[in-house]
Design a protein around this motif. Structure first.
Motif, PDB file in Angstrom:
ATOM      1  N   LYS A  32       0.828  -1.178   0.190  1.00  6.38           N
ATOM      2  CA  LYS A  32       0.061   0.021   0.106  1.00  6.38           C
ATOM      3  C   LYS A  32       1.059   1.490  -0.068  1.00  6.38           C
ATOM      4  N   CYS A  35       1.891   2.080   4.015  1.00  8.38           N
ATOM      5  CA  CYS A  35       2.168   1.044   4.964  1.00  8.38           C
ATOM      6  C   CYS A  35       2.707  -0.183   4.192  1.00  8.38           C
ATOM      7  N   CYS A  37       1.255  -3.332   4.120  1.00 11.73           N
ATOM      8  CA  CYS A  37       0.199  -4.369   3.753  1.00 11.73           C
ATOM      9  C   CYS A  37       0.191  -4.552   2.403  1.00 11.73           C
ATOM     10  N   VAL A  49      -4.671  -5.672   6.538  1.00 15.85           N
ATOM     11  CA  VAL A  49      -4.695  -4.430   7.158  1.00 15.85           C
ATOM     12  C   VAL A  49      -3.689  -4.405   8.556  1.00 15.85           C
ATOM     13  N   CYS A  50      -3.265  -3.123   8.810  1.00 13.50           N
ATOM     14  CA  CYS A  50      -2.445  -2.832   9.903  1.00 13.50           C
ATOM     15  C   CYS A  50      -2.767  -1.719  10.601  1.00 13.50           C
ATOM     16  N   CYS A  53      -3.287   1.569   8.124  1.00 14.28           N
ATOM     17  CA  CYS A  53      -4.291   1.791   7.039  1.00 14.28           C
ATOM     18  C   CYS A  53      -5.748   1.748   7.843  1.00 14.28           C
TER      19      CYS A  53
END
Ligand SMILES: [Zn+2]
Length: 496
Positions: A32, A35, A37, A49-50, A53
């Motif tokens: 992304k 980040c 991901c 996801v993290c 995001c």
């Protein structure tokens, strides 16, 4: 493209449509934009996801260098000027698929500006009537998540959110309001997609949402300078539908104005099944978003050195490639347009043309034998049963005299009939070769007897005349003599 304009002549005599397009393309990075991901499409919901995001408190964005390089590449291909310094900004709005409550985008200092795309104004693409459509800006931003309304247990009463797409890098490409008909908009999108595909920065797959288009449209009485009130059409997932949606909107505007009404500035959704648009919400103004510079990111600096490194990656673009193919292989502009419709097709063609003994012959076969058969069957060139490798092989066979032009046509017909590639058809159906040296020698003797002048030339030292004899022998055998054997035996006889 369809040729019949759906708009009535009366309408067009009185009003001029004005169209501008906003296109989002997803950049093909592995991770992304802010980040690490994954951006992979189709993974189970909410698995990529993290904290960044998901917009959890304290998480900080880190800009993906590759996303910047891809956006710069796209901007250069669209003839934009790259701004050395651009600024990320927060675009604030509330929506369930936007967990941070704002989207990181670029506002008054975008990555790139002042580009253009040239479109062809006539369908045949041959008389050089072109128009420049300005590109106002190209900026980087992050995508939002996706609301799901079907495909899970309580779908009838609930909406689910998938945040895998949140933070996927997008380039937003905003055009000037330079288009004057739905056809021009269609042509602009076709060219834009073609150029972006050539750069390789996006797969432009509309079904997966990696190319999305919103259209702004208004009409004004012909001769009037200022624009009419515009509406924005969203949620359109094919170029054909965009053309329909624009036609629908233009007619709707006309009806409203003709009946003394006023056009509301609003966002409308297109329903493809009904072919109609519906008002969704009044259009936000930029100040509604309360843009301000993103405090968690430094200004983005793309200096001359970095720009140079990126530009080195820029491939030859469709327009330039078309011109070169015409000059290099002597094909028509129309065929060049077909052969360059995708980079892979153009690569295949050129690979075949240069691998074959005679590139021009490959081009001629594509033009003379392949295109006509495809057209008759209503096939696109990507669907051709005969691959470019097959065309190259057939060109070499004709070149060496192993098969005649007539046999080639028959084999092409068979390939189209059975949907098999040329090499397979040739293996099964190749003309019986004469490999009996006695029979070939007899033909050689006949040819030598009837060509005393050429024999004298040959024996006088002009060895290239041998190709004349090879040709005559092949002709006498109706293309069936084994060419290698013919060459061997001829050389012996002529020396004799
Ligand atoms: Zn993440």
């Amino acid at each position: 493209m369809a040729t019949t304009p759906a708009l009535s002549e009366d309408l067009l005599a009185k009003y001029e449509p004005v169209i501008g397009l906003e296109v989002h393309v997803q950049l093909l990075t592995a991770s992304k934009i802010f980040c690490s991901c994954s951006t992979r499409f189709g993974d189970p919901p909410n698995t990529n996801v993290c904290p960044v995001c998901l917009g959890l408190p304290g998480a900080l964005p880190v800009l993906n260098r590759k996303a910047v390089e891809f956006a710069v590449l796209a901007a250069m291909a669209l003839e934009c000027r790259i701004n050395e310094v651009s600024i990320f900004a927060r675009k604030n709005y509330f929506y369930p698929d936007l967990p941070k409550g704002y989207q990181i985008s670029q506002y008054d200092k975008p990555l790139a500006e002042f580009g253009f795309i040239e479109i062809d104004l006539n369908e045949s693409k041959t008389n050089g009537s072109k128009k420049k459509i300005g590109i106002t800006r190209l900026h980087l931003e992050e995508d939002a998540g996706k609301s799901l309304h079907e495909g899970f247990a309580d779908a009838a009463s609930k909406t689910a959110i998938d945040l895998n797409r949140t933070g996927v890098p997008l380039a937003e490409i905003v055009s000037e309001p330079d288009m004057r008909s739905p056809e021009e908009a269609y042509e602009y999108l076709t060219r834009l997609k073609e150029i972006i595909l050539y750069t390789g920065v996006s797969d432009c797959n509309m079904e997966e949402g990696s190319l999305r288009c919103d259209a702004n449209v208004s009409i004004r009485p012909r001769g009037q300078r200022e624009f009419g009130t515009k509406t924005e059409v969203k949620n359109v997932n094919s170029f054909r539908f965009i053309r329909h949606a624009l036609e629908y909107e233009i007619e709707r505007h006309e009806q409203v104005l003709e009946s003394g009404g006023r056009i509301e500035q609003e966002t409308r959704l297109y329903n493809a099944a009904e072919g109609k648009t519906y008002g969704m919400r009044s259009k936000e103004q930029a100040h509604d978003y309360r843009y301000f510079p993103e405090p968690d990111l430094l200004p983005l600096v793309v200096d001359a050195k970095w720009r140079e490194q990126i530009v080195a990656e820029l491939p030859e673009l469709p327009e330039a490639r078309r011109a070169r193919l015409v000059a290099q292989y002597g094909i028509t502009e129309y065929d060049a347009a077909t052969l360059t419709s995708s980079r892979s097709l153009a690569d295949q063609f050129e690979e075949a043309a240069t691998a074959a003994k005679n590139p021009k012959r490959v081009a001629n076969l594509v033009q003379g034998e392949l295109m006509g058969r495809l057209k008759a069957k209503g096939l696109e060139i990507e669907q051709s049963p005969i691959s470019m490798k097959g065309v190259a092989m057939s060109a070499d066979l004709v070149e060496s005299g192993a098969i005649s032009g007539k046999i080639l046509k028959d084999l092409y017909d068979l390939a189209f009939e059975r949907g098999e590639d040329f090499p397979a058809i040739y293996e099964k159906e190749k003309p019986q070769q004469i490999t009996d040296s006695g029979a070939i020698e007899k033909l050689i003797d006949e040819v030598i007897d009837t060509s005393p002048k050429q024999l004298e030339q040959y024996r006088g030292g002009k060895k290239t005349v041998i190709s004349y004899f090879v040709g005559q022998v092949m002709k006498a055998s109706k293309g069936q003599a084994n060419p290698t054997l013919v060459n061997e035996l001829l050389a012996k006889k002529l020396e004799g």
